[in-house]
Design an enzyme around this catalytic site. Structure first.
Site, PDB file in Angstrom:
ATOM      1  N   HIS A   1      -1.061  -4.219   1.095  1.00  0.00           N
ATOM      2  CA  HIS A   1      -1.997  -3.081   1.025  1.00  0.00           C
ATOM      3  C   HIS A   1      -1.874  -2.383  -0.326  1.00  0.00           C
ATOM      4  O   HIS A   1      -2.887  -2.007  -0.937  1.00  0.00           O
ATOM      5  CB  HIS A   1      -1.707  -2.089   2.146  1.00  0.00           C
ATOM      6  CG  HIS A   1      -2.169  -2.532   3.500  1.00  0.00           C
ATOM      7  ND1 HIS A   1      -3.410  -3.082   3.721  1.00  0.00           N
ATOM      8  CD2 HIS A   1      -1.553  -2.480   4.710  1.00  0.00           C
ATOM      9  CE1 HIS A   1      -3.548  -3.359   5.010  1.00  0.00           C
ATOM     10  NE2 HIS A   1      -2.438  -3.011   5.625  1.00  0.00           N
TER      11      HIS A   1
ATOM     12  N   GLU B   1       2.764  -4.386   3.978  1.00  0.00           N
ATOM     13  CA  GLU B   1       2.404  -3.085   3.396  1.00  0.00           C
ATOM     14  C   GLU B   1       2.314  -3.172   1.877  1.00  0.00           C
ATOM     15  O   GLU B   1       1.475  -2.502   1.269  1.00  0.00           O
ATOM     16  CB  GLU B   1       3.419  -2.022   3.817  1.00  0.00           C
ATOM     17  CG  GLU B   1       3.549  -1.826   5.329  1.00  0.00           C
ATOM     18  CD  GLU B   1       2.215  -1.615   6.035  1.00  0.00           C
ATOM     19  OE1 GLU B   1       1.288  -1.053   5.417  1.00  0.00           O
ATOM     20  OE2 GLU B   1       2.108  -2.015   7.209  1.00  0.00           O
TER      21      GLU B   1
END
Length: 726
Positions: free
Chosen positions: A347, A344
């Site tokens: 991202h 994450e």
């Protein structure tokens, strides 16, 4: 005897923790290696396993003077469950010695990542923990949660630097916000060091929501019936924007990696509550979020790194979550829950999903980047594995090379020696301070291709099949195998389909294209359609140029397509004034231009009124408007959008010609700026802060702008150019 290291002597690193791989020529099968930095001046000695003659050391470095490591290999040593050395026969038997010097150059000038914990307003400050850990005295409290995150952050930094180095992108990694301390608890010692060191700072944010509210099943990402499965993401952004972390005056996004402390496993409904694995963000907050349900498996201090990855205790869903059904043992839980958190953060740093690596799910092998031994794996039904004598594993986790190229151009990874620009939004400077901050633009061209243009510079083009990139062309900096960014490139559909299918034989014809620039990305969802406009997408006319029927191509649409498309045409070479109608957004633009025989301020002849009759498609047309005196034209103009009572004029000087339009747009068109060939420009007229910056220009020297197409609602919803080729 000789110890070999993966790092050269006196090599400069930018991560405060470094993974040093190596081998001993002593030929021992098992043992331990000790790294002592500058005679324990800042950090205590650190110990790691040796297997098959190989080791991986997770060592710490400090800035200033050189980090001089004295390294010893012992063939009768092993690590206790707390990560400290023990020796058969009581005393270490040293079989090999070596030295390694590393220089550490911190990068405080780079935009950092803020590591955060979010807790409910009535949180008990605990997290789920299996009974076996409780029975040995481990406490799931806020203090230990912070320590675990500090260790986890250093692991991610060291791993990423190792990956950048492996592909030749230098020793670089992203930075966390840090704090200074003399406390040695995170190294397993309850003492104060005479020399302070830096640790990652963990911000603790308290939510106005109660634990019960945060644990609502309607916020649980894994709940297929959740009413607001992304609610924890937006809630984190709200908390960050209301905290001292966020500075609205900075003009650029803050970067935050957040763990929700109050996650828990709901066995009855088989849900992990107060958890979502999400990354991305807004122009104000770049964000990654995760839950604490696997935090129990994280090492609480640095000596516990090896024991944590070698903890094969089987976990029960009567006590803790089994995320993705891949957390059957404690070390597998560590791989999944810390690896997915790093995913994450990927991202957050701009990475999409990839065909392999961290941005797929290859972090199930993440332990192999830190250890030379693996225990029983329930996921693969393996009894265990050792690293090979050549220092290689059968399979490991990597950052995909596409991620590493993104990191190379990300300012959180910048080195002082870099002589190339970084993606504008990743720097500490305000995004608006960059004059060439328009995202790339694309223009279909004859021959079934497209011209991609960027004033800021394109650093990579990706060809996407389905949701994953299968082929890419990077434009690397000089010194890294390339000639730097390009400002224009041509992508031919058939040529790139062949390149795509050389990488994936069954790739479909409707592939996608992502153009990555220093000012942002352009994504074309169906490149085949983009390169082969239908008759409905073409405009055929002589456009008042007197050259017979020509084919007009439409640029990409900025804004959105709502309602009926309309067309306005003009000869940009003869425009002498632009009138912009605007209020809260852009309402309309009127172009005043000369006819082929008229002059500004004179009485040009009325041009033929039928030159738009051959327009293909059922589009509403905006014809030129004319004012006449005794049958002679006094003024010729063309309207894009609509007129209002609020307008501004921009008049061109003698010899000037409009060469581009800078556009603020999002869901609609907010504003427009006119730029001339003398580098003179109008103000950004309309909402100068709305949406994001784009540009409209002619794609090549042999192209000519002959009009605009648009969609009109309460104001201009969408806008694009019409251009033709000479």
């Amino acid at each position: 005897m000789t110890i070999s290291f993966s790092y050269r002597d006196n090599e400069i690193v930018s991560s405060p923790a470094v993974i040093v791989s190596g081998s001993t020529s002593s030929g021992i099968q098992h043992g331990i290696v000790c790294f002592t930095n500058n005679e324990n001046k800042v950090f205590p000695p650190q110990y790691f396993e040796v297997n098959n003659g190989q080791f991986k050391a997770f060592v710490h470095v400090s800035p200033g003077e050189s980090n001089q490591f004295h390294v010893e290999v012992m063939d009768n040593g092993f690590l206790s469950s707390f990560g400290f050395p023990e020796y058969r026969n009581g005393r270490p038997n040293v079989v090999d010695k070596g030295r390694l010097a590393l220089a550490f150059n911190p990068l405080p000038q780079n935009k950092p990542v803020h590591l955060c914990l979010i807790r409910g307003r009535d949180s008990p400050n605990t997290y789920d923990m299996p009974h076996y850990r409780l029975s040995r005295g481990e406490q799931p409290n806020l203090e230990n949660a912070i320590k675990k995150l500090k260790v986890a952050g250093r692991m991610m930094q060291a791993y990423t630097q190792d990956e950048m180095r492996a592909v030749g992108f230098s020793n670089r990694s992203f930075q966390f916000v840090e704090e200074t301390t003399s406390d040695q608890t995170i190294f397993g010692y309850k003492v104060q060091s005479p020399t302070p060191h830096q640790e990652i700072k963990v911000h603790v944010l308290t939510s106005p929501k109660s634990v019960a509210e945060l644990r609502s099943p309607d916020l649980a990402q894994q709940n297929p019936n959740a009413k607001d499965s992304g609610g924890l993401f937006s809630h984190a952004i709200e908390l960050i924007k209301n905290s001292d972390i966020y500075d609205p005056k900075s003009g650029t996004a803050v970067q935050c990696a957040v763990m929700y402390l109050d996650s828990t496993y709901d066995k009855k409904n088989n849900l992990i509550l107060t958890h979502a694995a999400l990354g991305g963000g807004t122009n104000e907050v770049k964000l990654a979020i995760f839950g604490s349900h696997g935090l129990h498996s994280y090492p609480q201090n640095f000596p516990l790194l090896t024991p944590s990855f070698l903890d094969s205790t089987r976990l029960s869903t009567n006590e803790v979550a089994n995320d993705c059904n891949e957390c059957g043992t404690s070390w597998e839980c560590l791989n999944i829950c810390l690896g997915a958190f790093m995913h994450e953060i990927g991202h957050l740093l701009g990475c999409p999903h990839q065909i392999d690596g961290v941005m797929l799910r290859d972090y199930v092998w993440w332990n192999r980047s830190f250890l030379t031994r693996e225990l029983e794996c329930l996921r693969t039904h393996s009894s265990g594995e050792l690293i090979q004598r050549n220092g290689q594993w059968s399979r490991v986790c990597h950052w995909n090379v596409l991620d590493l190229i993104r990191f190379l151009y990300h300012d959180s990874f910048a080195l002082p020696v870099d002589r190339f620009e970084k993606v504008y939004t990743t720097t500490r400077k305000p995004d608006s301070s960059y004059p060439n901050s328009a995202v790339p633009s694309s223009y279909a061209s004859p021959g079934n291709g497209s011209v991609m243009m960027s004033d800021a510079g394109i650093f990579m083009v990706e060809i996407v099949d389905g949701d994953l990139t299968r082929y890419h062309e990077p434009y690397l900096p000089q010194g890294y195998g390339g000639n730097g960014v390009v400002h224009q490139c041509v992508i031919n559909y058939a040529e790139y389909l062949a390149k795509l299918r050389s990488a994936k034989r069954d790739a479909g014809e409707g592939y996608k294209v992502r153009v990555m620039s220093l000012a942002g990305d352009l994504f074309i969802d169906d490149f085949k359609k983009h390169c082969s406009p239908s008759q409905q997408d073409l405009v055929k006319s002589d456009f008042g140029l007197g050259r017979g029927e020509l084919t007009g191509y439409k640029s990409e649409l900025l804004g959105s397509a709502k309602g009926e498309m309309r067309v306005a045409t003009f000869n940009l070479k003869t425009v002498y004034k632009v009138r912009v109608y605007s209020g809260r957004a852009l309402d309309g633009v009127r172009f005043y231009f000369r006819t082929s025989t008229g002059t500004q301020g004179g009485a040009p002849k009325v041009p033929p009124r039928n030159y738009l009759k051959k327009l293909i498609g059922h589009h509403e047309l905006h014809h030129e408007t004319h004012s006449q005196v005794n049958g002679v034209a006094k003024e010729v103009s063309s309207l894009v959008g609509k007129e209002t009572g609020s307008y501004s004029d921009f008049e061109l000087q003698h010899g000037e010609e409009i060469v581009r339009f800078n556009i603020r747009n999002g869901a609609w068109v907010d504003g427009i700026q006119v730029v001339t060939n003398s580098n003179r420009s109008s103000p950004m007229l309309g909402n100068a802060q709305g949406g994001h910056l784009s540009s409209l220009v002619k794609p090549t020297e042999d192209a000519q702008i002959v009009g605009m197409y648009f969609y009109l609602g309460g104001w201009l919803d969408g806008l694009g150019l019409i251009y033709t080729y000479r």
